[in-house]
Design a protein around this motif. Structure first.
Motif, short mmCIF file in Angstrom:
data_model
loop_
_atom_site.label_atom_id
_atom_site.label_comp_id
_atom_site.label_asym_id
_atom_site.label_seq_id
_atom_site.Cartn_x
_atom_site.Cartn_y
_atom_site.Cartn_z
N ALA A 38 0.88 -1.16 0.00
CA ALA A 38 0.00 0.00 0.00
C ALA A 38 0.92 1.21 0.00
N VAL A 39 0.78 2.06 -1.01
CA VAL A 39 1.69 3.21 -1.17
C VAL A 39 0.88 4.48 -0.99
N HIS A 40 1.34 5.34 -0.08
CA HIS A 40 0.64 6.57 0.30
C HIS A 40 1.45 7.77 -0.18
N PHE A 41 0.87 8.56 -1.08
CA PHE A 41 1.55 9.72 -1.68
C PHE A 41 0.92 11.01 -1.15
N ALA A 42 1.74 11.95 -0.68
CA ALA A 42 1.28 13.30 -0.35
C ALA A 42 1.02 14.05 -1.66
N PRO A 43 0.25 15.14 -1.63
CA PRO A 43 0.01 15.90 -2.85
C PRO A 43 1.31 16.22 -3.59
N GLY A 44 1.32 15.97 -4.89
CA GLY A 44 2.48 16.25 -5.74
C GLY A 44 3.56 15.19 -5.71
N GLN A 99 -4.01 16.70 -4.04
CA GLN A 99 -4.73 15.58 -3.43
C GLN A 99 -3.75 14.53 -2.92
N PHE A 100 -4.08 13.91 -1.82
CA PHE A 100 -3.37 12.69 -1.42
C PHE A 100 -3.85 11.55 -2.30
#
Length: 135
Positions: A38-44, A99-100
């Motif tokens: 599961a990969v969680h990206f902050a905006p950008g 967006q996240f």
């Protein structure tokens, strides 16, 4: 049957990612070739250019993301979308600018006797490449 103990989240290495990224290993591929993070990206935030020997499936679980290929195409991805990246296709993926985004990254490790790297990493995606996203 075995219940795997959840491991701490891992910060995405700067060599592979631009921006703030964390991932949780769900299936490490120790008993099979199948791997899931599961990969969680902050905006950008986004991956660098990369390709997988056996391809990769991405399934968006929350937020809004972007993914692109070397042909210059960039598409928006949303919860419920599933993206297939064929073996050897150079691509990137990450969150939209404001967006996240979280996705499941699913891929197979190398088969017995299969040569080469499982994942090959290249240069970071430029702001211009990232900026080609549809409005």
């Amino acid at each position: 049957m075995e219940i795997l103990t959840r491991q701490p989240s891992v910060a995405g290495p700067a060599e592979w990612f631009t921006g703030v990224v964390h991932f949780d290993v769900i299936a490490p591929g120790t008993e099979s070739r199948g791997k899931v993070n599961a990969v969680h990206f902050a905006p950008g935030a986004r991956t660098a250019w990369h390709r997988h020997a056996n391809g990769q499936t991405l399934h968006v679980t929350e937020g809004v993301g972007l993914t692109g290929t070397r042909d210059g195409g960039v598409v928006t991805i949303r919860p419920g979308d599933t993206v297939w990246c064929p073996p050897g296709e150079w691509h990137w993926h990450g969150a939209a600018p404001q967006q996240f985004m979280t996705h499941l990254a699913i891929w197979d490790g190398l088969a017995e006797g299969q040569d080469g790297p499982e994942t090959e990493w290249a240069e970071h995606v430029t702001d211009a490449e990232y900026g080609q996203a549809p409005a």
